[in-house]
Each structure stands twice: as structure tokens, then as C-alpha cells.
Write a protein that holds these residues in place. Sequence first.
Motif, PDB file in Angstrom:
ATOM      1  N   ALA A 154      93.862  62.896  27.357  1.00  0.00           N
ATOM      2  CA  ALA A 154      94.473  64.189  27.644  1.00  0.00           C
ATOM      3  C   ALA A 154      95.210  64.742  26.431  1.00  0.00           C
ATOM      4  O   ALA A 154      95.661  64.001  25.545  1.00  0.00           O
ATOM      5  CB  ALA A 154      95.432  64.079  28.821  1.00  0.00           C
ATOM      6  N   ILE A 155      95.348  66.063  26.415  1.00  0.00           N
ATOM      7  CA  ILE A 155      96.103  66.765  25.384  1.00  0.00           C
ATOM      8  C   ILE A 155      96.746  67.985  26.044  1.00  0.00           C
ATOM      9  O   ILE A 155      96.169  68.589  26.948  1.00  0.00           O
ATOM     10  CB  ILE A 155      95.188  67.180  24.206  1.00  0.00           C
ATOM     11  CG1 ILE A 155      96.005  67.758  23.034  1.00  0.00           C
ATOM     12  CG2 ILE A 155      94.109  68.159  24.651  1.00  0.00           C
ATOM     13  CD1 ILE A 155      95.185  67.944  21.768  1.00  0.00           C
ATOM     14  N   GLY A 156      97.955  68.326  25.641  1.00  0.00           N
ATOM     15  CA  GLY A 156      98.638  69.473  26.226  1.00  0.00           C
ATOM     16  C   GLY A 156      99.734  69.974  25.315  1.00  0.00           C
ATOM     17  O   GLY A 156     100.116  69.306  24.353  1.00  0.00           O
ATOM     18  N   TYR A 157     100.241  71.161  25.601  1.00  0.00           N
ATOM     19  CA  TYR A 157     101.301  71.749  24.789  1.00  0.00           C
ATOM     20  C   TYR A 157     102.604  71.751  25.585  1.00  0.00           C
ATOM     21  O   TYR A 157     102.621  72.022  26.782  1.00  0.00           O
ATOM     22  CB  TYR A 157     100.931  73.169  24.338  1.00  0.00           C
ATOM     23  CG  TYR A 157     100.626  74.130  25.475  1.00  0.00           C
ATOM     24  CD1 TYR A 157     101.626  74.932  26.026  1.00  0.00           C
ATOM     25  CD2 TYR A 157      99.344  74.222  26.008  1.00  0.00           C
ATOM     26  CE1 TYR A 157     101.358  75.789  27.081  1.00  0.00           C
ATOM     27  CE2 TYR A 157      99.071  75.084  27.056  1.00  0.00           C
ATOM     28  CZ  TYR A 157     100.079  75.873  27.584  1.00  0.00           C
ATOM     29  OH  TYR A 157      99.807  76.712  28.638  1.00  0.00           O
ATOM     30  N   MET A 158     103.681  71.422  24.920  1.00  0.00           N
ATOM     31  CA  MET A 158     104.990  71.331  25.577  1.00  0.00           C
ATOM     32  C   MET A 158     106.071  71.313  24.500  1.00  0.00           C
ATOM     33  O   MET A 158     105.785  71.035  23.329  1.00  0.00           O
ATOM     34  CB  MET A 158     105.081  70.046  26.410  1.00  0.00           C
ATOM     35  CG  MET A 158     105.026  68.777  25.573  1.00  0.00           C
ATOM     36  SD  MET A 158     104.581  67.290  26.483  1.00  0.00           S
ATOM     37  CE  MET A 158     102.834  67.554  26.777  1.00  0.00           C
ATOM     38  N   GLU A 159     107.303  71.587  24.882  1.00  0.00           N
ATOM     39  CA  GLU A 159     108.397  71.489  23.927  1.00  0.00           C
ATOM     40  C   GLU A 159     108.561  70.037  23.493  1.00  0.00           C
ATOM     41  O   GLU A 159     108.309  69.113  24.262  1.00  0.00           O
ATOM     42  CB  GLU A 159     109.703  72.010  24.543  1.00  0.00           C
ATOM     43  CG  GLU A 159     109.681  73.492  24.816  1.00  0.00           C
ATOM     44  CD  GLU A 159     108.744  73.850  25.949  1.00  0.00           C
ATOM     45  OE1 GLU A 159     108.016  74.850  25.822  1.00  0.00           O
ATOM     46  OE2 GLU A 159     108.701  73.109  26.952  1.00  0.00           O
ATOM     47  N   LEU A 160     109.001  69.850  22.254  1.00  0.00           N
ATOM     48  CA  LEU A 160     109.104  68.506  21.684  1.00  0.00           C
ATOM     49  C   LEU A 160     109.962  67.587  22.539  1.00  0.00           C
ATOM     50  O   LEU A 160     109.681  66.392  22.648  1.00  0.00           O
ATOM     51  CB  LEU A 160     109.672  68.588  20.262  1.00  0.00           C
ATOM     52  CG  LEU A 160     109.818  67.269  19.505  1.00  0.00           C
ATOM     53  CD1 LEU A 160     108.482  66.555  19.375  1.00  0.00           C
ATOM     54  CD2 LEU A 160     110.425  67.513  18.125  1.00  0.00           C
ATOM     55  N   SER A 161     110.997  68.125  23.182  1.00  0.00           N
ATOM     56  CA  SER A 161     111.885  67.281  23.977  1.00  0.00           C
ATOM     57  C   SER A 161     111.174  66.653  25.171  1.00  0.00           C
ATOM     58  O   SER A 161     111.674  65.702  25.765  1.00  0.00           O
ATOM     59  CB  SER A 161     113.102  68.084  24.456  1.00  0.00           C
ATOM     60  OG  SER A 161     112.697  69.164  25.283  1.00  0.00           O
ATOM     61  N   TYR A 162     110.004  67.180  25.549  1.00  0.00           N
ATOM     62  CA  TYR A 162     109.236  66.614  26.655  1.00  0.00           C
ATOM     63  C   TYR A 162     108.177  65.622  26.178  1.00  0.00           C
ATOM     64  O   TYR A 162     107.589  64.902  26.990  1.00  0.00           O
ATOM     65  CB  TYR A 162     108.549  67.723  27.457  1.00  0.00           C
ATOM     66  CG  TYR A 162     109.493  68.584  28.241  1.00  0.00           C
ATOM     67  CD1 TYR A 162     109.864  68.254  29.548  1.00  0.00           C
ATOM     68  CD2 TYR A 162     110.032  69.742  27.685  1.00  0.00           C
ATOM     69  CE1 TYR A 162     110.739  69.047  30.263  1.00  0.00           C
ATOM     70  CE2 TYR A 162     110.906  70.540  28.405  1.00  0.00           C
ATOM     71  CZ  TYR A 162     111.255  70.191  29.686  1.00  0.00           C
ATOM     72  OH  TYR A 162     112.129  70.977  30.402  1.00  0.00           O
ATOM     73  N   ALA A 163     107.915  65.580  24.882  1.00  0.00           N
ATOM     74  CA  ALA A 163     106.857  64.713  24.344  1.00  0.00           C
ATOM     75  C   ALA A 163     107.421  63.327  24.059  1.00  0.00           C
ATOM     76  O   ALA A 163     107.631  62.938  22.903  1.00  0.00           O
ATOM     77  CB  ALA A 163     106.265  65.338  23.081  1.00  0.00           C
ATOM     78  N   LYS A 164     107.660  62.582  25.128  1.00  0.00           N
ATOM     79  CA  LYS A 164     108.328  61.281  25.034  1.00  0.00           C
ATOM     80  C   LYS A 164     107.455  60.189  25.637  1.00  0.00           C
ATOM     81  O   LYS A 164     106.368  60.426  26.125  1.00  0.00           O
ATOM     82  CB  LYS A 164     109.662  61.332  25.802  1.00  0.00           C
ATOM     83  CG  LYS A 164     110.630  62.406  25.346  1.00  0.00           C
ATOM     84  CD  LYS A 164     111.272  62.064  24.028  1.00  0.00           C
ATOM     85  CE  LYS A 164     112.366  63.044  23.659  1.00  0.00           C
ATOM     86  NZ  LYS A 164     112.957  62.754  22.347  1.00  0.00           N
ATOM     87  N   ASP A 165     107.999  58.981  25.611  1.00  0.00           N
ATOM     88  CA  ASP A 165     107.448  57.854  26.374  1.00  0.00           C
ATOM     89  C   ASP A 165     105.983  57.575  26.064  1.00  0.00           C
ATOM     90  O   ASP A 165     105.124  57.579  26.939  1.00  0.00           O
ATOM     91  CB  ASP A 165     107.621  58.083  27.880  1.00  0.00           C
ATOM     92  CG  ASP A 165     109.076  58.309  28.275  1.00  0.00           C
ATOM     93  OD1 ASP A 165     109.949  57.753  27.597  1.00  0.00           O
ATOM     94  OD2 ASP A 165     109.320  59.037  29.247  1.00  0.00           O
ATOM     95  N   GLY A 166     105.700  57.354  24.804  1.00  0.00           N
ATOM     96  CA  GLY A 166     104.363  56.914  24.441  1.00  0.00           C
ATOM     97  C   GLY A 166     103.382  57.999  24.081  1.00  0.00           C
ATOM     98  O   GLY A 166     102.252  57.702  23.668  1.00  0.00           O
ATOM     99  N   LEU A 167     103.751  59.266  24.230  1.00  0.00           N
ATOM    100  CA  LEU A 167     102.850  60.340  23.849  1.00  0.00           C
ATOM    101  C   LEU A 167     102.855  60.514  22.330  1.00  0.00           C
ATOM    102  O   LEU A 167     103.901  60.454  21.690  1.00  0.00           O
ATOM    103  CB  LEU A 167     103.267  61.661  24.502  1.00  0.00           C
ATOM    104  CG  LEU A 167     103.068  61.784  26.016  1.00  0.00           C
ATOM    105  CD1 LEU A 167     103.509  63.162  26.486  1.00  0.00           C
ATOM    106  CD2 LEU A 167     101.628  61.532  26.402  1.00  0.00           C
TER     107      LEU A 167
END
Length: 378
Positions: free
Chosen positions: A252-265
Motif C-alpha cells: 500500500a501507499i498513501g498520502y498523509m501528514e508526516l505526524s501520521y506516518a508512524k509505526d513502521g511506515l
Amino acid sequence: MKLQRMNRRALTLGALAVSGALALTACGSDDTGTKNSGGGNSSSAAAGASDIKCDDAKGQLLADGSSAQKNAIDAWVKNFTQACNGVQVNYKGSGSGAGITAFTQGTVAFAGSDSALKPEEVTASKKVCTGGQGIDLPMVAGPIAVAYNLSGVENLVLDAPTLAKIFDGKIKNWNDAAIAKLNPGAKLPDLQIQPYHRSDESGTTDNFTKYLIAAAPNDWKYEGGKAWQAKGGQSASGSSGVAQGVKQTNGAIGYMELSYAKDGLGTVALNTGAAAPVKASSEGATKAVAAAKVVGTGNDLALKIDYTSKAEGAYPITLVTYEIVCDKGNKADTLPATKAFLRYLASEQGQGILSGIDYAPIPDSIITKVRTTVEGLS
């Protein structure tokens, strides 16, 4: 001699009492300010400890809008309400579209939006801003990370045309030649790409697609806006929903604010044409915003970002979240709390916490104008 011993004992006890009082005072405060022991608001937080000035702020402050800034708002609310214990701030974070709707309907004191007000939204705001209108105050910036979940691939480089083709369903597999060319030596699996986008109207979508429109005009033919327009892919509500979907899906791939790109992503490094690919970061976002132009008029401070920048270290997929508020005609019962809260957000202390939670502060040249505008709200 007996009298001297008694005097010395009294002095010792007095010193211990003062020491104990100072210790209790220290335990009862923190660097976000102090609560007024009398139960009401102090006119300002503890001297030297905080930029928060409560003034006459009281009651409940309702707000809604951008989910992109929700983590920043939560941190700000915690600090603000610790200092101003007579105020409750309730920010829902339902998305930029929902926030603007709530604002123009008069159900919230201010809204958060990752896109500046459109002319028709300004017109609608005049019905609730008596003698005034809604204005855009840039308060927090943040890189929109392109996050991915791909076993065995720790460093992924993509460029705008490739991203456009992925999110438009034109590139379907991770071992596609276009991806391989950007990632020599990477072990790209023969695996279907699962692109995730927002299902709700979102300023994050608006800014992400503005980047694709500007940087890959031959490969992204949609007009853009808060609603996702391309066909196919998976959808989820809110940045948290997109992040959760990507986390649960290999490929999977998606766009989100950096603060949500956590936990192994993992997060994609962008090939912008600069000497080296640029990863999403607070510093990269601030560099991008520093080059933005103010395109709003009067008290409106809407910005225009250069999504095609090739400046070293500048991360172009950066959004600015605006707090949308009436310049005049604010409700009398919420105006003091609105001004006090927005004043804190724009203060050195308020802006200073952003880098530590994966957001980017607004550059000084812009935030000083915001501070002046906040003081003039009526």
C-alpha cells in the motif's frame, strides 16, 4: 545562651518553611503556565514560563476542520487549558470541508482548513461575521508524506510523474520499470500497488493534487480540489484512516501528514530535480513555506506555495493550515477565548512546539503578520 539557641532554632524552622513553600510552588507549575488558584483565569501565565495570556477568556470554544493539524491542536489545547482553566477548547478535526461549512453556518468560533477560503466561501462568511468576513491566518505548516508499506524496501525514491501514474492507476505493480529506474539496486517485489486516498473532502487531498498538477501536468489531468477525483484505489476517512489502511496492507501507499506516518511506515524521498532526493521533514516544509507568496488581500494572509521548487532541501508537498476566523463581527461570548487561543498559537512558544511533533513553524516574516492580525480581531 539559652535565648540564642532558641533564636537559632526559630530561624532554622523559618528557613525550612520557606524552602517547603518554594518546593510546593515548583511542584504546582510547569512550563506551560499555571492555573490561578482562585479558580478564575489569571491575566497571564506564570512570568517567564509561558506566552499564554488568558485575559477574559472563558467558557467553551468550539472549532472544527482540518485533520492535518489535529495533533498540533491537541498539543496546543493541552498547554492552553492548563494555563487558562476557565476555558474548554473542543476541536473536532472532521476535515477542512466540514470545518468551513461549520464556520459559514455559524456553529463554530473558528475553523481549520488546509486550503484558503474560496470567493464563494468568503461571501457566505459575511452572513455570520457581522460587518466583516472570514479571513485566512496561516498557523501551522506540515509536509504531506507519501507513506508506504512494502516488505523488504526501506528506502524508496519517486518523482511527481511516477506518483501521478501510481495514484491514477496507470502504474499497477511495484516492480514497474519507472519505479525500478528511480531505485537502482532495490529489490522491488512483483506485487500489486494499493494506493489509498481520502474519502472525505480534505485540504490534504487539495494540496497533494496541487503538487501533482504543478509538477506532473502531463500525467495528472484532473482539476484538483478537496474531493478525490481519480478512479480506483482504496479510500479511507481522515489522515488517520489512510495511515491505518496503509499500515494494514503490504504493497500500500498513501498520502498523509508526516505526524501520521508512524509505526513502521516508510516515507518516500522525492526526486525534485535537486542534487539529492528530499524526504518529508519539518525543516524541508519550512524551507518550502519561506518561499511562498502572500496572495490574500487586507487582513487575509492566504499563501501560494511553489510546488515545483528544486531548491536544495525544500520539500514541495507541503500544506499550510489556516485558522479561519471573522476579522470583525465575532460573537461577544467567544471573542476573548478565540483571541487568547489564536494569540498563543502564533506566539514563539506556540510555534516552538511544532517541530518536535512533526509539523513546521510558520516563518517569522509571515507569523509576525498573523500576530498583528489576531490582536485586531473584533
